[in-house]
Design an enzyme around this catalytic site. Sequence first.
Site, short mmCIF file in Angstrom:
data_model
loop_
_atom_site.label_atom_id
_atom_site.label_comp_id
_atom_site.label_asym_id
_atom_site.label_seq_id
_atom_site.Cartn_x
_atom_site.Cartn_y
_atom_site.Cartn_z
N ASP A 1 0.85 -1.26 -0.04
CA ASP A 1 0.17 -0.10 0.04
C ASP A 1 0.97 1.30 -0.13
O ASP A 1 2.14 1.24 0.20
CB ASP A 1 -0.92 -0.03 1.43
N HIS B 1 -13.51 -1.39 -7.38
CA HIS B 1 -14.62 -0.51 -7.48
C HIS B 1 -14.44 1.06 -6.98
O HIS B 1 -15.42 1.80 -7.50
CB HIS B 1 -15.70 -0.97 -6.39
#
Length: 336
Positions: free
Chosen positions: A196, A242
Amino acid sequence: MGRSPLLDLAYGFMPAQVLYAAAETGVADALAAGPRTGEDLAKETGTHAPSLRRLLRALASLGVVEQRDTDLFELTPLGAGLKSDDPGSVRGLVRLFCGPEVWNSWGDLVGTLRSGEPAWERVTGMTSFEFMAANEELAGTFNTAMAQHTRAVAPAVVENGDFGRFRTIADLGGGDGTLLAAILGAVPDASGILFDLPAGHAGAERTLNEAGVADRCRVVSGDFFESVPEGADAYVLKSVVHDWDDEKAAAILRRCREAMRPDARVLLVEFVMPEVVTPEDSGNVMSDINMLVVLRGRERTERDFRDLLGAAGFGLTAITGPLPPSGYRVIEAAPA
């Protein structure tokens, strides 16, 4: 003739803001030790006592607290979910989704319908990711909220993802490592890669240590639009694609494809929109509207996922049914 059910839906913003006010002021934490008067709670929470008593009555009407006497309130088992340290806490989620940025974005849904542009960008003057990067406090709330949400859904994902097949599992955009810690806890022979941005994995060391899996997990900083770590057997992306339109979602998946061996797999943990919506699908649909007003992503149908994965060089090989309690599915794909 009773009140229209449409009005019950329209008035739904009122309980949401009552919960947000309680979460933001720390009412549940202040009630953790037992019943207290509104006057005592006001002193601890830095609020106006007469106004707080009215909020406490509203919370009592929702079952979040119990009014034991005229000015005596006790936290209920339901209300314990607003404590910051409760194992099932949703305080961060309430603060995020009912806080001013998301709240005001939803308030300009009509503007998004007319323009096709996210309301968040009109409200804040930045994209959501830019705004998070510039606002440390909100970024902290976001990270807490995502960890709380992931903690609730992780058991079903672990149970249905068949992770025992893999020796090295990379969680891309994995935040503080909540999901990867659960996976590694269930697969003791596996190692992990938590990937990340630095701000995203800020709390990872604590999460992985508390889960007892830190010695089997590398934390790697990076941007999945540029590259992802090579050599993993499985690449997990929960609630990542998404967030993005098809072009950017496909770009992330292509970086995965470039890093993967032919026998590796990508596992998406996402909602899957039905082709025809019914009232039972409201969770998926409201998440889709949230993507519309806050980001530039969307929830996708199974056909959409097949097309997206195909454009990135994958073939969809398996998809689970909806997993409790959220309705997420695990979508597995292999290099084509």
